[in-house]
Design an enzyme around this catalytic site. Structure first.
Site, mmCIF file in Angstrom:
data_model
loop_
_atom_site.group_PDB
_atom_site.id
_atom_site.type_symbol
_atom_site.label_atom_id
_atom_site.label_comp_id
_atom_site.label_asym_id
_atom_site.label_seq_id
_atom_site.Cartn_x
_atom_site.Cartn_y
_atom_site.Cartn_z
ATOM 1 N N SER A 145 0.756 -0.873 -0.495
ATOM 2 C CA SER A 145 -0.377 -0.011 -0.150
ATOM 3 C C SER A 145 0.937 1.051 -0.179
ATOM 4 O O SER A 145 1.783 1.358 -0.002
ATOM 5 C CB SER A 145 -0.951 -0.056 1.122
ATOM 6 O OG SER A 145 -1.689 1.502 1.305
ATOM 7 N N TYR A 190 -1.839 -0.887 10.205
ATOM 8 C CA TYR A 190 -1.917 -1.483 8.630
ATOM 9 C C TYR A 190 -1.145 -0.834 8.188
ATOM 10 O O TYR A 190 -0.816 -1.746 7.277
ATOM 11 C CB TYR A 190 -3.374 -0.927 8.199
ATOM 12 C CG TYR A 190 -2.989 -0.967 6.533
ATOM 13 C CD1 TYR A 190 -4.299 -2.019 6.102
ATOM 14 C CD2 TYR A 190 -3.357 0.210 5.774
ATOM 15 C CE1 TYR A 190 -4.288 -2.636 5.148
ATOM 16 C CE2 TYR A 190 -3.154 0.433 4.490
ATOM 17 C CZ TYR A 190 -4.251 -1.199 3.982
ATOM 18 O OH TYR A 190 -4.210 -1.607 2.656
HETATM 19 N N1 LIG Z 1 -8.752 -0.144 -1.283
HETATM 20 C C1 LIG Z 1 -7.646 0.529 -1.472
HETATM 21 O O1 LIG Z 1 -7.487 1.561 -1.219
HETATM 22 C C2 LIG Z 1 -6.194 0.374 -0.763
HETATM 23 C C3 LIG Z 1 -5.170 0.708 -1.377
HETATM 24 C C4 LIG Z 1 -4.265 -0.015 -1.017
HETATM 25 C C5 LIG Z 1 -4.279 -1.042 -0.764
HETATM 26 N N2 LIG Z 1 -4.953 -1.738 -0.276
HETATM 27 C C6 LIG Z 1 -5.063 -3.344 -0.632
HETATM 28 O O2 LIG Z 1 -5.025 -3.862 -1.702
HETATM 29 C C7 LIG Z 1 -6.312 -5.300 -0.868
HETATM 30 C C8 LIG Z 1 -8.140 -5.106 -1.520
HETATM 31 O O3 LIG Z 1 -8.049 -4.169 -0.995
HETATM 32 P P1 LIG Z 1 -9.920 -3.845 -0.805
HETATM 33 O O4 LIG Z 1 -10.240 -2.898 -0.774
HETATM 34 O O5 LIG Z 1 -10.152 -5.192 -1.869
HETATM 35 O O6 LIG Z 1 -10.205 -4.916 0.764
HETATM 36 P P2 LIG Z 1 -12.114 -5.538 0.992
HETATM 37 O O7 LIG Z 1 -11.520 -4.999 2.770
HETATM 38 O O8 LIG Z 1 -13.096 -5.212 1.208
HETATM 39 O O9 LIG Z 1 -11.541 -7.154 0.745
HETATM 40 C C9 LIG Z 1 -10.160 -7.669 1.763
HETATM 41 C C10 LIG Z 1 -11.278 -9.286 1.566
HETATM 42 O O10 LIG Z 1 -10.209 -10.020 2.313
HETATM 43 C C11 LIG Z 1 -11.068 -11.140 2.586
HETATM 44 N N3 LIG Z 1 -10.001 -12.035 4.032
HETATM 45 C C12 LIG Z 1 -9.755 -11.154 5.304
HETATM 46 N N4 LIG Z 1 -9.428 -11.868 6.297
HETATM 47 C C13 LIG Z 1 -8.935 -12.731 6.009
HETATM 48 C C14 LIG Z 1 -8.038 -13.923 6.210
HETATM 49 N N5 LIG Z 1 -7.289 -13.797 7.440
HETATM 50 N N6 LIG Z 1 -8.434 -14.912 4.777
HETATM 51 C C15 LIG Z 1 -8.506 -14.880 3.984
HETATM 52 N N7 LIG Z 1 -9.507 -13.529 3.658
HETATM 53 C C16 LIG Z 1 -8.915 -13.021 4.535
HETATM 54 C C17 LIG Z 1 -12.313 -10.947 3.131
HETATM 55 O O11 LIG Z 1 -13.099 -11.142 3.692
HETATM 56 C C18 LIG Z 1 -12.532 -9.398 2.227
HETATM 57 O O12 LIG Z 1 -12.838 -10.140 0.812
HETATM 58 C C19 LIG Z 1 -5.916 -5.381 0.313
HETATM 59 O O13 LIG Z 1 -4.548 -6.216 0.582
HETATM 60 C C20 LIG Z 1 -5.568 -3.760 0.678
HETATM 61 O O14 LIG Z 1 -4.732 -3.541 2.103
HETATM 62 C C21 LIG Z 1 -6.492 -1.712 -1.135
#
Ligand SMILES: NC(=O)c1ccc[n+]([C@@H]2O[C@H](COP(=O)([O-])OP(=O)(O)OC[C@H]3O[C@@H](n4cnc5c(N)ncnc54)[C@H](O)[C@@H]3O)[C@@H](O)[C@H]2O)c1
Length: 251
Positions: A144, A157
């Site tokens: 991230s 985080y």
């Molecule tokens: N959306 C953003 O702006 C953004 C920015 C930087 C990084 N990210 C990263 O991108 C990735 C996806 O982001 P998102 O917005 O789709 O997040 P989100 O929170 O919507 O989805 C996360 C998914 O991970 C699953 N999860 C959580 N704990 C788990 C576990 N113990 N085992 C298996 N699955 C598990 C959840 O059920 C969910 O389906 C993440 O790693 C997030 O940190 C997102």
């Protein structure tokens, strides 16, 4: 069809960006494993892929649990024969509450690190022997932009994603001799179908001020880079982190 014949495991594929990776990978010819803590949402992703004519299965998985991760990989091999690509996308993210680090309990800290950092480590560990045996593998870790910006009230985080970034470099050096690439992406401010409390309207305005590209990100802004890292177009590239951050560092 850049991923034709390949088997891709995508963790956290039940919703948000992970779900988009699953659809995009399947559209490029990969057989996809949608792994998620939420088995119903993983199944819904797999069904969506199948109804679009792709091949996918769902495997309920807790990436912070070594046995569950091993089962995810052994079931993938049983169903699809191997693992070529791993996307470590699962994270405690949209459900996370922002708070000063002095108010984060040790339990909360450990939980975030266990899923986001240890989960990535465990999944890499579980696929490595298979990829080694194939002399082929693509691992993509999801870090991230907060690792660079150090965003306030988010220390668990930020630390977890810093570990993911650093682990990417470390594993690239250990797996390169087996033709396995390990790269990462660091997205920033991506809007998905999932509402989240971690970015208020005021914070969005601040974020846009700091970006060269003055708009919020969407899932299609990150999928292409991850596809590139999963394909042979990036075959001479390892240990790198691509910033998908709308030019955050150039303002
Ligand atoms: N959306 C953003 O702006 C953004 C920015 C930087 C990084 N990210 C990263 O991108 C990735 C996806 O982001 P998102 O917005 O789709 O997040 P989100 O929170 O919507 O989805 C996360 C998914 O991970 C699953 N999860 C959580 N704990 C788990 C576990 N113990 N085992 C298996 N699955 C598990 C959840 O059920 C969910 O389906 C993440 O790693 C997030 O940190 C997102």
């Amino acid at each position: 069809m850049r991923l034709e014949g390949k088997v891709a495991v995508i963790t956290g594929a039940g919703q948000g960006i992970g779900r988009a990776y699953a659809s995009a990978f399947a559209a490029e010819g990969a057989r996809v494993v949608a792994a998620d803590l939420n088995g119903d949402s993983a199944e819904s992703t797999a069904q969506a892929v199948r109804s679009d004519g792709g091949r996918a299965i769902a495997i309920p998985t807790d990436v912070s649990d070594e046995r569950s991760v091993e089962l995810m990989v052994s079931t993938t091999v049983q169903e699809f024969g191997t693992v070529d690509i791993l996307v470590n996308n699962a994270a405690i993210f949209s459900t996370l509450k922002m708070k000063p680090f002095t108010e984060i309990s040790a339990d909360e800290w450990n939980k975030v690190l266990a899923v986001n950092a240890t989960g990535t480590f465990l999944a890499c560990k579980a696929v490595a022997p298979i990829m080694r045996a194939n002399s082929y593998g693509r691992i993509i870790n999801i870090s991230s932009s907060v690792v660079v910006t150090g965003r306030a009230n988010y220390s668990h985080y930020v630390a977890s994603k810093g570990a993911v970034w650093a682990l990417t470099h470390a594993l690239a050096t250990e797996l390169g001799d087996a033709n396995i690439t390990v790269n990462a992406v660091s997205p920033h401010g991506i809007v998905t179908e999932i509402p989240r409390e971690t970015i208020s309207e005021e914070q969005w305005a601040e974020m846009l001020r700091d970006q060269a590209l003055k708009r919020r990100g969407e899932v299609s802004d990150v999928v292409g880079a991850v596809l590139f890292l999963a394909s042979d177009e990036s075959k001479y590239m390892t240990g790198q982190t691509l910033s998908l951050d709308a030019g955050l560092r150039f303002t």
